[in-house]
Design an enzyme around this catalytic site. Structure first.
Site, PDB file in Angstrom:
ATOM      1  N   LYS A 197       0.858  -1.191   0.000  1.00  0.00           N
ATOM      2  CA  LYS A 197       0.000   0.000   0.000  1.00  0.00           C
ATOM      3  C   LYS A 197       0.894   1.241   0.000  1.00  0.00           C
ATOM      4  O   LYS A 197       1.547   1.561   0.979  1.00  0.00           O
ATOM      5  CB  LYS A 197      -0.882  -0.074   1.238  1.00  0.00           C
ATOM      6  CG  LYS A 197      -1.392   1.159   1.853  1.00  0.00           C
ATOM      7  CD  LYS A 197      -2.408   1.989   1.195  1.00  0.00           C
ATOM      8  CE  LYS A 197      -2.652   3.200   2.070  1.00  0.00           C
ATOM      9  NZ  LYS A 197      -1.817   4.340   1.712  1.00  0.00           N
ATOM     10  N   THR A 251       5.292   7.576  13.971  1.00  0.00           N
ATOM     11  CA  THR A 251       5.282   6.808  15.221  1.00  0.00           C
ATOM     12  C   THR A 251       3.849   6.595  15.688  1.00  0.00           C
ATOM     13  O   THR A 251       3.488   5.520  16.175  1.00  0.00           O
ATOM     14  CB  THR A 251       6.109   7.550  16.289  1.00  0.00           C
ATOM     15  OG1 THR A 251       7.458   7.604  15.805  1.00  0.00           O
ATOM     16  CG2 THR A 251       6.100   6.843  17.624  1.00  0.00           C
ATOM     17  N   GLU A 271       9.379   0.918  10.990  1.00  0.00           N
ATOM     18  CA  GLU A 271      10.428   1.934  10.822  1.00  0.00           C
ATOM     19  C   GLU A 271       9.725   3.277  10.933  1.00  0.00           C
ATOM     20  O   GLU A 271       8.979   3.674  10.044  1.00  0.00           O
ATOM     21  CB  GLU A 271      11.102   1.741   9.455  1.00  0.00           C
ATOM     22  CG  GLU A 271      12.473   2.353   9.401  1.00  0.00           C
ATOM     23  CD  GLU A 271      12.437   3.755   8.849  1.00  0.00           C
ATOM     24  OE1 GLU A 271      12.281   4.688   9.680  1.00  0.00           O
ATOM     25  OE2 GLU A 271      12.547   3.923   7.634  1.00  0.00           O
ATOM     26  N   CYS A 305      13.259  10.359   7.491  1.00  0.00           N
ATOM     27  CA  CYS A 305      13.109   9.916   8.883  1.00  0.00           C
ATOM     28  C   CYS A 305      14.433  10.020   9.637  1.00  0.00           C
ATOM     29  O   CYS A 305      14.444  10.242  10.844  1.00  0.00           O
ATOM     30  CB  CYS A 305      12.567   8.507   8.934  1.00  0.00           C
ATOM     31  SG  CYS A 305      13.393   7.399   7.803  1.00  0.00           S
ATOM     32  N   GLU A 402       9.411  15.603  15.525  1.00  0.00           N
ATOM     33  CA  GLU A 402       9.864  15.430  14.141  1.00  0.00           C
ATOM     34  C   GLU A 402       9.136  16.461  13.272  1.00  0.00           C
ATOM     35  O   GLU A 402       7.910  16.465  13.191  1.00  0.00           O
ATOM     36  CB  GLU A 402       9.516  14.009  13.681  1.00  0.00           C
ATOM     37  CG  GLU A 402      10.060  13.681  12.317  1.00  0.00           C
ATOM     38  CD  GLU A 402       9.795  12.237  11.903  1.00  0.00           C
ATOM     39  OE1 GLU A 402       8.675  11.751  12.104  1.00  0.00           O
ATOM     40  OE2 GLU A 402      10.725  11.614  11.370  1.00  0.00           O
TER      41      GLU A 402
END
Ligand code: NDP
Length: 493
Positions: A197, A251, A271, A305, A402
């Site tokens: 996906k 996350t 990840e 990331c 982030e």
């Protein structure tokens, strides 16, 4: 005022250079008006009949309409993958599996220009990066895992490796084709079949990849592509006949997936995000370090990331590093992703731009000092200039969260211990950089950093043979190398 500070007031842009544009032609890409789902080797209409546009971040042009998969479509995809797994793929001699992977790798190389242009159109990243990084690395991953396919017994001696079955793979929008390659190559090499996906905002290279699969004559159903939004991802995660989930993304969604998978016996690798520390010691080669800082945070507009989004500079060289960095930022060319001179392309989506703007405002409100070099941003599309924050406290959101944009937070330290302590002061643990002349210091600092990958005197270097992955809220499991093959296998110990 220090001498370097005074110099910063002058425009850092070298006025003598005005580059002519060098646009890459988009003629090589032939887009359909509408894309269905790739199920069992055929294109299929989504059961809902729903389609949504995939939009170019550089000018908001609608590139194509893409199907939205629902539960029924995901079920068809999983059935196709199961059927392909049981009726042929898992029993195929491993050397035959390897041939398909080699074929895919070679076709990616042959069609690399087409893929690079499409990746930049759909995702907004500079063509220089998709051409020189995403495409060569994607092909390299297929080559690398093709090499392992018939050597699993040697890779894991005395452990009798066996494929898991159907792998559900959910990927993000920052490296669409590369993340696809990181996931599909080891899964197939290990003998699994796949339901993939892609992200809602960047599905087009995955759909073009379906054409590569046909060209390579990969048996029907071995790889299925379901497009759509997060709901399609969630359907894959909860499907009872999926044996393994591999996810790259935020996350927050990673935690949701973890909850959904708990108790089901599914194998899982995650990840997730990062807030990497890039640490510059006072004996570092500063000009190279500045290139590493720029590469660390402005590569792919900071949609990375493992981006080096927290810069730690040892106090004696702080002013010098900052002056060099600002000057270098002034030479970055922000603009059309298809222009071969572009260094920083477009922000991937309006939502991501809003997220960056919100976090940048929070930095200013909390008291950090912002610097952006003078640069003209295009009028259409989604853009954010390269940004650096100084006077940042560790508690500020820009030092904790982030941002996933071209925004760097600069902090200082005095001793190696302080650098390590500050670098580890984050819920994440994906990557880090260390810049120093001393090998012993690299080793001692790297050992104490809670980060899955530590680069020494370089940044953002990738190789298919090298495992990549995180600690803490950056997830678990590794991709790349033998470590990346193991999560697609079970072993008879
Ligand atoms: P998401 O985690 O939402 O997206 C990653 C992938 O997961 C996409 O394919 C997405 O589909 C899919 N997805 C979304 N919700 C679910 C769900 N409940 N179950 C299964 N799959 C799901 O990332 P965002 O695009 O929302 O980005 C948000 C933030 O996440 C960014 O600002 C960045 O900080 C971080 N991020 C980190 C990445 C990394 O590599 N570590 C990559 C991308 C984002 P769809 O796109 O269709 O929603």
């Amino acid at each position: 005022m220090a001498e370097v500070e005074k110099r910063q007031d002058r425009s850092p842009v070298p006025s003598a250079f005005e580059y002519a544009t060098a646009p890459e032609s988009r003629e090589i890409v032939r887009l359909e008006e509408r894309y269905g789902l790739f199920l069992g080797g055929e294109w299929a209409e989504p059961s809902s009949g729903e389609y949504a546009p995939s939009v170019a971040p550089r000018d908001e042009e609608v590139l194509a309409e893409v199907a939205y998969a629902g539960a029924e479509d995901v079920d068809l995809a999983v059935r196709a993958a199961r059927d392909a797994f049981t009726n042929g793929w898992s029993d195929l001699p491993a050397s035959e599996r390897a041939k398909y992977l080699f074929r895919i790798a070679r076709i990616l190389q042959e069609r690399s220009r087409e893929f690079a242009v499409l990746e930049s159109l759909d995702g907004g990243k500079p063509i220089r990066e998709s051409r020189d990084v995403d495409l060569p690395l994607s092909a390299a991953h297929f080559f690398y895992y093709a090499g392992w396919a018939d050597k699993l017994e040697y890779a894991f001696p005395n452990r009798r490796p066996r494929p898991l079955g159907v792998a559900g793979q959910i990927i993000p929008w920052n490296f669409p084709l590369l993340m696809l390659s990181w996931k599909i190559a080891p899964a197939l090499a290990a003998g699994n079949t796949v339901v993939l996906k892609p992200a809602e905002s960047t599905p087009l290279t995955a759909l073009l990849f379906a054409d590569v699969l046909r060209q390579a004559e990969l048996p029907a159903g071995v790889v299925n592509v379901v497009t759509g939004d997060g709901r399609a991802g969630a359907e894959i995660v909860k499907h009872p006949d999926v044996d393994k989930i591999a996810f790259t993304g935020s996350t927050e969604v990673g935690k949701e997936i973890m909850r959904a998978v708990a108790g089901t016996g599914k194998s899982i690798t995650l990840e997730l995000g990062g807030k990497a520390a890039n640490i510059i010691f006072d004996d570092a080669p500063l000009d190279q370090a500045v290139e590493g800082i720029v590469n660390g945070i402005y590569f792919n507009q900071g949609h990375v990331c493992c981006a080096g989004s927290r810069l730690f500079v040892q106090e004696p060289v702080y002013e010098e590093v900052l002056a060099k960095l600002k000057r270098r930022m002034g030479t970055l060319r922000v603009g059309d992703p298809l222009d071969k001179n572009t260094d920083v392309g477009a922000i991937n989506s309006r939502e991501q731009l809003e997220r960056i703007e919100e976090l940048v405002s929070s930095g200013e409100e909390e008291g950090a000092e912002i610097y952006q070099p003078p640069c003209r941003l295009p009028e259409k599309g989604w853009w954010f200039p390269p940004t650096v924050f100084t006077n940042v406290a560790q508690s500020y959101r820009i030092a904790q969260e982030e941002i996933f944009g071209p925004v760097l937070s600069v902090l200082t330290f005095r001793t190696p211990d302080e650098a390590v302590e500050k670098a580890n002061n984050t819920p994440y643990g994906l990557s880090a950089g260390v810049w120093t002349e001393k090998g012993s210091r690299i080793l001692s600092v790297a050992q104490r950093l809670r980060a899955g990958v530590v680069w020494a005197n370089t940044y953002n270097r990738f190789d298919p043979a090298s495992p990549f992955g995180g600690y803490k809220e950056s997830g678990f499991g590794r991709e790349g190398g033998l470590h990346g093959l193991a999560p697609y296998l079970e072993f008879e110990e």
